[in-house]
Design a protein around this motif. Structure first.
Motif, PDB file in Angstrom:
ATOM      1  N   UNK A   1       3.658 -25.151-123.937  1.00  0.00           N
ATOM      2  CA  UNK A   1       3.306 -25.346-122.532  1.00  0.00           C
ATOM      3  C   UNK A   1       4.250 -26.345-121.860  1.00  0.00           C
ATOM      4  N   UNK A   2       4.573 -27.435-122.579  1.00  0.00           N
ATOM      5  CA  UNK A   2       5.425 -28.464-121.997  1.00  0.00           C
ATOM      6  C   UNK A   2       6.830 -27.948-121.704  1.00  0.00           C
ATOM      7  N   UNK A   3       7.376 -27.117-122.620  1.00  0.00           N
ATOM      8  CA  UNK A   3       8.751 -26.635-122.481  1.00  0.00           C
ATOM      9  C   UNK A   3       8.851 -25.295-121.768  1.00  0.00           C
ATOM     10  N   UNK A   4       7.766 -24.839-121.180  1.00  0.00           N
ATOM     11  CA  UNK A   4       7.780 -23.535-120.517  1.00  0.00           C
ATOM     12  C   UNK A   4       8.297 -23.639-119.088  1.00  0.00           C
ATOM     13  N   UNK A   5       9.389 -24.359-118.897  1.00  0.00           N
ATOM     14  CA  UNK A   5       9.999 -24.469-117.571  1.00  0.00           C
ATOM     15  C   UNK A   5      11.464 -24.817-117.733  1.00  0.00           C
ATOM     16  N   UNK A   6      12.257 -24.453-116.725  1.00  0.00           N
ATOM     17  CA  UNK A   6      13.685 -24.786-116.754  1.00  0.00           C
ATOM     18  C   UNK A   6      13.893 -26.296-116.709  1.00  0.00           C
ATOM     19  N   UNK A   7      13.055 -26.987-115.936  1.00  0.00           N
ATOM     20  CA  UNK A   7      13.224 -28.433-115.775  1.00  0.00           C
ATOM     21  C   UNK A   7      13.078 -29.164-117.102  1.00  0.00           C
ATOM     22  N   UNK A   8      12.112 -28.740-117.916  1.00  0.00           N
ATOM     23  CA  UNK A   8      11.890 -29.392-119.204  1.00  0.00           C
ATOM     24  C   UNK A   8      13.111 -29.254-120.106  1.00  0.00           C
ATOM     25  N   UNK A   9      13.684 -28.041-120.149  1.00  0.00           N
ATOM     26  CA  UNK A   9      14.867 -27.829-120.988  1.00  0.00           C
ATOM     27  C   UNK A   9      16.063 -28.600-120.443  1.00  0.00           C
ATOM     28  N   UNK A  10      16.149 -28.752-119.119  1.00  0.00           N
ATOM     29  CA  UNK A  10      17.255 -29.512-118.531  1.00  0.00           C
ATOM     30  C   UNK A  10      17.154 -30.988-118.914  1.00  0.00           C
ATOM     31  N   UNK A  11      15.940 -31.534-118.888  1.00  0.00           N
ATOM     32  CA  UNK A  11      15.738 -32.929-119.295  1.00  0.00           C
ATOM     33  C   UNK A  11      16.109 -33.107-120.771  1.00  0.00           C
ATOM     34  N   UNK A  12      15.677 -32.140-121.598  1.00  0.00           N
ATOM     35  CA  UNK A  12      15.987 -32.193-123.023  1.00  0.00           C
ATOM     36  C   UNK A  12      17.491 -32.158-123.256  1.00  0.00           C
TER      37      UNK A  12
ATOM     38  N   UNK B   1      11.702 -20.440-123.592  1.00  0.00           N
ATOM     39  CA  UNK B   1      10.409 -21.111-123.550  1.00  0.00           C
ATOM     40  C   UNK B   1       9.348 -20.225-122.938  1.00  0.00           C
ATOM     41  N   UNK B   2       9.743 -19.318-122.029  1.00  0.00           N
ATOM     42  CA  UNK B   2       8.775 -18.440-121.392  1.00  0.00           C
ATOM     43  C   UNK B   2       8.120 -17.522-122.398  1.00  0.00           C
ATOM     44  N   UNK B   3       8.896 -17.103-123.428  1.00  0.00           N
ATOM     45  CA  UNK B   3       8.325 -16.249-124.460  1.00  0.00           C
ATOM     46  C   UNK B   3       7.249 -16.994-125.224  1.00  0.00           C
ATOM     47  N   UNK B   4       7.534 -18.265-125.540  1.00  0.00           N
ATOM     48  CA  UNK B   4       6.538 -19.061-126.249  1.00  0.00           C
ATOM     49  C   UNK B   4       5.289 -19.239-125.404  1.00  0.00           C
ATOM     50  N   UNK B   5       5.476 -19.470-124.096  1.00  0.00           N
ATOM     51  CA  UNK B   5       4.336 -19.639-123.217  1.00  0.00           C
ATOM     52  C   UNK B   5       3.525 -18.353-123.139  1.00  0.00           C
TER      53      UNK B   5
ATOM     54  N   UNK C   1      26.329 -29.924-119.212  1.00  0.00           N
ATOM     55  CA  UNK C   1      26.557 -28.770-118.332  1.00  0.00           C
ATOM     56  C   UNK C   1      25.308 -27.904-118.242  1.00  0.00           C
ATOM     57  N   UNK C   2      24.626 -27.701-119.380  1.00  0.00           N
ATOM     58  CA  UNK C   2      23.382 -26.932-119.358  1.00  0.00           C
ATOM     59  C   UNK C   2      22.309 -27.662-118.547  1.00  0.00           C
ATOM     60  N   UNK C   3      22.331 -28.999-118.611  1.00  0.00           N
ATOM     61  CA  UNK C   3      21.328 -29.768-117.873  1.00  0.00           C
ATOM     62  C   UNK C   3      21.522 -29.641-116.361  1.00  0.00           C
ATOM     63  N   UNK C   4      22.797 -29.644-115.920  1.00  0.00           N
ATOM     64  CA  UNK C   4      23.072 -29.549-114.493  1.00  0.00           C
ATOM     65  C   UNK C   4      23.080 -28.111-113.983  1.00  0.00           C
ATOM     66  N   UNK C   5      23.448 -27.189-114.872  1.00  0.00           N
ATOM     67  CA  UNK C   5      23.521 -25.789-114.476  1.00  0.00           C
ATOM     68  C   UNK C   5      22.940 -24.939-115.589  1.00  0.00           C
ATOM     69  N   UNK C   6      21.604 -24.870-115.680  1.00  0.00           N
ATOM     70  CA  UNK C   6      20.955 -24.134-116.776  1.00  0.00           C
ATOM     71  C   UNK C   6      21.240 -22.650-116.699  1.00  0.00           C
ATOM     72  N   UNK C   7      21.320 -22.036-117.893  1.00  0.00           N
ATOM     73  CA  UNK C   7      21.514 -20.589-117.971  1.00  0.00           C
ATOM     74  C   UNK C   7      20.291 -19.908-118.515  1.00  0.00           C
TER      75      UNK C   7
END
Length: 235
Positions: free
Chosen positions: A205-216, A101-105, A89-95
């Motif tokens: 840097x790699x996880x600083x996007x919604x798409x990366x977390x959705x794939x994970x 990840x933005x904080x880390x970036x 559900x998080x992958x299809x509809x991220x919250x």
């Protein structure tokens, strides 16, 4: 034994990799290069302790009440599938959780900006004195880092459900291979926490996007549902 160890490795990674406060803290410490080894060691040793407690403690209960094995098998399968569904559900509809990840970036950017300022102003100008206070985040003490890490690990109620009960219960369904399963889960903890801590600058840097977390989350969902189904199939 080898298949049990692989199952423990897979389940251990699936439980640990899920987005949470502990992983974000390890990521932040790695990006800031603050007490990296200590933080990773505390997380890994804590996990190993909980795994041992789960396998040995639940094992004693199961020996006294053998029919609990089937109950635990189905409960564990239901939990794994439910966990996988939530990840899907998080992958299809991220919250908002993906925004961590933005904080880390941001921290990584600040550190690189500080290095650039030092290189640009390190030729005898007065700006050199101001550069560190303008860009580098305040460094935390070892005591603060240790206490924060322990709190995020041991005051999290999910760690007892996931590591002690769930992982310990699944391990005991492997019979004589339960300690091989536990060893696989322990290796997963060590590899993940030290890999996350020391690879944090790249991961930031790699996880600083919604798409990366959705794939994970999608990968977590596949692993969890697969393990849940395999748990109830005839052995």
């Amino acid at each position: 034994m080898f298949s049990s160890a692989l199952a423990g490795l897979g389940l251990g990674l699936s439980l640990i990799v899920a987005i949470g406060a502990q992983n974000v803290f390890v990521l932040r410490q790695g990006i800031r290069r603050e007490h990296v080894f200590v933080v990773a060691a505390i997380c890994a040793l804590s996990d190993l302790t909980l795994i041992i407690v789960g396998v040995s403690g639940i094992g004693a209960v199961l020996q006294a009440v053998p029919w609990l094995v089937d109950v635990i098998r189905w409960v564990g399968a239901a939990f794994l599938v439910g966990y996988g569904v939530l990840a899907a559900r998080r992958a299809f509809k991220p919250g908002g959780e993906a925004l961590v990840a933005d904080e880390a970036q941001g921290l990584d950017t600040a550190l690189r900006a500080h290095s650039t300022d030092e290189e640009r102003t390190g030729h005898g100008t007065s700006a050199t004195v101001l550069a560190p206070t303008r860009t580098r985040p305040a460094r935390s003490t070892l005591t603060v880092a240790v206490l924060t890490c322990l709190a995020l690990t041991w005051l999290n109620p999910h760690v007892y459900l996931d590591t002690v009960f769930l992982l310990g219960s699944v391990a005991n369904t492997h019979g004589d291979g339960r300690w091989a399963f536990a060893a696989g889960a322990g290796v997963a903890s060590i590899v993940w926490f030290f890999g996350l801590a020391y690879g944090a600058r790249l991961l930031g840097r790699v996880l600083a996007s919604h798409r990366a977390w959705r794939i994970l989350d999608a990968l977590i969902a596949v692993v969890m549902v697969t393990l849940g189904v395999l748990l109830v199939l005839p052995h």
